[in-house]
Design an enzyme around this catalytic site. Structure first.
Site, PDB file in Angstrom:
ATOM      1  CG  ASP B 136      -2.093   1.145   0.678  1.00  0.00           C
ATOM      2  OD1 ASP B 136      -2.717   0.918   0.043  1.00  0.00           O
ATOM      3  OD2 ASP B 136      -2.711   0.986   1.576  1.00  0.00           O
ATOM      4  CG  HIS B 143      -4.270  10.251   3.011  1.00  0.00           C
ATOM      5  ND1 HIS B 143      -5.223  10.219   3.712  1.00  0.00           N
ATOM      6  CD2 HIS B 143      -3.245   9.398   3.511  1.00  0.00           C
ATOM      7  CE1 HIS B 143      -5.576   9.320   4.040  1.00  0.00           C
ATOM      8  NE2 HIS B 143      -4.610   8.605   4.347  1.00  0.00           N
ATOM      9  CD  GLU B 208      -6.479   4.819   4.918  1.00  0.00           C
ATOM     10  OE1 GLU B 208      -6.030   4.021   3.638  1.00  0.00           O
ATOM     11  OE2 GLU B 208      -6.090   5.817   5.349  1.00  0.00           O
ATOM     12  CD  GLU B 210      -5.162   2.755  -0.300  1.00  0.00           C
ATOM     13  OE1 GLU B 210      -4.528   2.551  -1.208  1.00  0.00           O
ATOM     14  OE2 GLU B 210      -5.271   2.814   0.618  1.00  0.00           O
ATOM     15  CG  ASP B 242      -6.468   0.196   3.477  1.00  0.00           C
ATOM     16  OD1 ASP B 242      -6.506  -0.517   4.580  1.00  0.00           O
ATOM     17  OD2 ASP B 242      -5.688   1.349   3.677  1.00  0.00           O
ATOM     18  NE  ARG B 246      -8.149   6.443   9.645  1.00  0.00           N
ATOM     19  CZ  ARG B 246      -8.146   6.282   8.556  1.00  0.00           C
ATOM     20  NH1 ARG B 246      -6.335   5.961   8.473  1.00  0.00           N
ATOM     21  NH2 ARG B 246      -8.192   6.539   6.922  1.00  0.00           N
ATOM     22  CD  GLN B 249      -3.895   4.389  10.885  1.00  0.00           C
ATOM     23  OE1 GLN B 249      -5.032   4.307  10.615  1.00  0.00           O
ATOM     24  NE2 GLN B 249      -3.276   4.744  10.668  1.00  0.00           N
ATOM     25  CE  LYS B 262      -4.073   1.669   7.269  1.00  0.00           C
ATOM     26  NZ  LYS B 262      -4.722   2.448   6.379  1.00  0.00           N
ATOM     27  CB  THR B 266      -7.733  -4.795   1.484  1.00  0.00           C
ATOM     28  OG1 THR B 266      -7.210  -4.742   2.399  1.00  0.00           O
ATOM     29  CG2 THR B 266      -7.858  -4.014   0.103  1.00  0.00           C
ATOM     30  CD  GLU B 382      -7.655  12.351   4.058  1.00  0.00           C
ATOM     31  OE1 GLU B 382      -7.437  13.485   3.571  1.00  0.00           O
ATOM     32  OE2 GLU B 382      -7.697  11.371   3.752  1.00  0.00           O
TER      33      GLU B 382
END
Lengths: 438, 438
Positions: B136, B143, B208, B210, B242, B246, B249, B262, B266, B382
């Protein structure tokens, strides 16, 4: 569980299994994938006994095994051991019992089994498993503290360390078996005070002395493995060298962790020593006084009583000059796996607590296994205090970081009174010159 | 290269390929692995055309292809596309030409090909490739800046960002295809001010947005891929979510990067849109004024002129309540891949500059693709400013983080005057309740 296969008095009809200092007495019986050197034979599973490999494909064809042991041997006759790994502890145990029985002195089918032996001197090895995913942990608090001190002298150990068995994903494609030769990696580095990075060959090439953990049976996505069952999912352990480019690592690793500084090569030993073989070398898992106890999902009575393994580990280095002069690799480090802060079972339970699925043949690295003193450091960055205190080799050469032509050999073994000494063989890798000039 | 297969005037005898807003006109021709829903048929390669799948195994059996295109179709008839991917650009191009020729209006063998169509409504999909390694990246400077600002308000972007295409290794085993349903992960988190962490279900579950990059041909260990050849090693792009925890993390990621936050799931889209199909949507790769130019190993004239892709991307969310009421997923984000700070070619060149070997079927994630403004953010962390500014759904529900039962749909498409609109289909995943109570 210690049983008759561990009896130190047990002897094999393979004479070399009784040789002083052999890694492979009849009490060990580790697995590899092998074929005869320089042939196009298919790789197949083999078991080490003395200086021989017992060919499991030939043994299976011999028809001398029955029941679950025969089924397990048939699985192990494949080019890689994933199918055997997926069969689980009952099959592994049945095969171990049968192999121990057939190889012991006085076994009735000695002549049929004798025909299944290939001298290790004539064998070459493949990766023992198709490795789907490779995860590297960070289980030595001494390593974490030594490394942390170089970056944060006043606060070397991060707050999560004593709670979280820290790990990260590694690269499976570049894992090679002992004998791996790889080019010195090229990468971006930022010189102290420089305004911009430059691309060039790594100048701070290092080793990491680790144990590898091969997963046997996996788990379904979303179904964690509890501590009480964790070891049933582990096939065995190998030696692992997590080659590391410290200068590339220093520049790239924020904020997502090491990447190109690690993924250019990882070397494992051909032989996997099963958890069953290691049973006599279990020791208590103990936290230093004052340290927090693990959260319940990382704790079990078995883990506290016997979750750790006392495996002696050593690193040897042979320079190109030494090799040309016929000088053997020289020991530079010795330590033990017993100093690890997290156990094998804790790695499995932690890795799956979020639902992540493990698959047969997946590989964990333990992380660098440094002991409490600096001469027990599993990496040059610690042993040489960040490249400032060179290590002297017997021929007068010195090393801070690895030079082109250097070979590094990892060794591991278990020994204590009342149990047979068993070993892991060798895990050797050699640094070749970079593809580009400095 | 733009050729006759991209001609916007080209029409297919499959009527739905001309439907307004279809993702799959004859100019696209993306690949998937599929079978008929609810059957035990083997998975095999298929190509999307309108609302149909062209079955490449059936097509190969029809005997209507010749030469390299027939060889490529035979490779694509396997359960996963790795063999086709390994064949390289000449084979991919030959197959594209043949498919475009056979599907276009007036093609002579229409009746034989018609028999090879399966309605997408009757298809189910597998992972398009056996993914050996998943990497990744972190290619959106927006970002990286948005996330960095939440941790380091005065210095959001780390010094390496504009020099190094930051990446890290991810977990291959938990990658699933669109439709994936996974349990909310459980993990350790440290509440603000708490003395000790606790184990529990993730409270800050995120997406996420992607793009995924499937590697076609690989490289040998020790042999980097230069920028000039990098795109020849890329088979195509897909959508990728993904999923990220949080809170887990934040507690685990120092010092080795994200791990359990993570690797629980996925999700990728079934369809891989080839680089060839994307040719009309190439745009210049431009650095903002004042930013450093990439080091030479990350630079090429082609990359500067046309190394980026203008792919429109959107995120839609459907809560369980919306689903029960028959309400479609609601758009919450729209952005474009053209805002990425590093290109596909740069990812390939960087990943291999140290000698790391890529293999056919390896997957890269682009990293969260946030655009310059917050409404273009590819992650809830975000979009909601760290969980403080909720997003409102059409039915009045609000979201900071994902709730159980939420489905997230990613979409991607390309459109511009003078070229046919092409799309990526859907990438959908659904959050199930955790296995343990909060």
């Amino acid at each position: 569980m210690i049983d008759a296969t561990h009896d130190p008095a047990l002897r094999s009809w393979v004479a070399s299994a009784q040789a002083a200092g052999t890694d492979f007495p009849i009490q060990n019986l580790p697995f590899a994938s092998f074929r005869r050197q320089g042939t196009a034979e298919p790789y197949r599973g083999g078991v080490a006994i003395g200086d021989q490999v017992l060919d499991l494909a030939a043994l299976q064809r011999s028809g001398t095994l029955q029941g679950l042991a025969a089924t397990a041997a048939a699985a192990a006759a494949q080019p890689q051991l994933n199918t055997l790994m997926a069969m689980g502890p009952a099959a592994w145990s049945a095969l171990r019992q049968a192999l121990s029985g057939g190889l012991r002195a006085g076994a009735p089918q000695q002549s049929a089994w004798q025909a299944c032996l290939v001298p290790q001197a004539e064998a070459e090895y493949g990766l023992p498993a198709r490795i789907g995913d490779y995860t590297d942990f960070y289980t030595s608090v001494h390593h974490a503290t030594n490394i942390g001190r170089q970056f944060r002298p006043d606060n070397p150990l991060l707050p999560n360390y004593k709670w979280v068995p820290i790990g990260y994903h590694g690269r499976a494609s570049s894992i090679g078996v002992s004998g791996q030769r790889f080019r010195r990696p090229v990468g971006q580095t930022l010189a102290p005070g420089a305004a911009a990075p430059r691309l060039g060959p790594c100048q701070r090439l290092d080793i990491e002395l680790e144990l590898g953990v091969f997963i046997g049976t996996g788990n379904a996505l979303g179904e964690p493995i509890a501590m009480e069952e964790a070891e049933d999912h582990v096939f065995g352990l190998c030696l692992l060298n997590d080659w590391s480019a410290r200068d590339i690592q220093g520049w790239e690793y924020q904020p997502l962790g090491p990447f190109l500084s690690k993924n250019f090569a990882t070397t494992v030993s051909p032989w996997i020593v099963t958890l069953q073989a290691l049973a006599p070398y279990r020791v208590a898992f103990e936290r230093p006084a004052g340290d927090p106890q693990p959260l319940p999902y990382l704790d079990s009575a078995h883990n506290r009583a016997a979750g750790a393994f006392d495996i002696q580990l050593a690193v040897e280095l042979q320079s190109a000059t030494m090799r040309a002069a016929g000088q053997a690799p020289a020991p530079i480090v010795q330590t033990s796996y017993r100093h690890a802060y997290w156990t094998v079972a804790q790695m499995v339970a932690h890795h799956t607590v979020n639902g992540c699925n493990l698959q047969s043949g997946d590989l964990f690295g333990s992380g660098t296994l440094s002991g409490p003193t600096l001469d027990q450091a599993g990496a040059l960055i610690e042993l040489t205090s960040g490249g400032t205190q060179p290590v002297r080799l017997p021929n007068g050469e010195v090393r801070t970081w690895l030079q082109d032509g250097d070979s590094v050999v990892l060794r591991g073994w278990c020994a204590r009174p009342g149990a047979a000494r068993i070993g892991f063989g060798r895990c050797e890798g050699t640094v070749l010159a970079s593809a580009v000039a400095a």
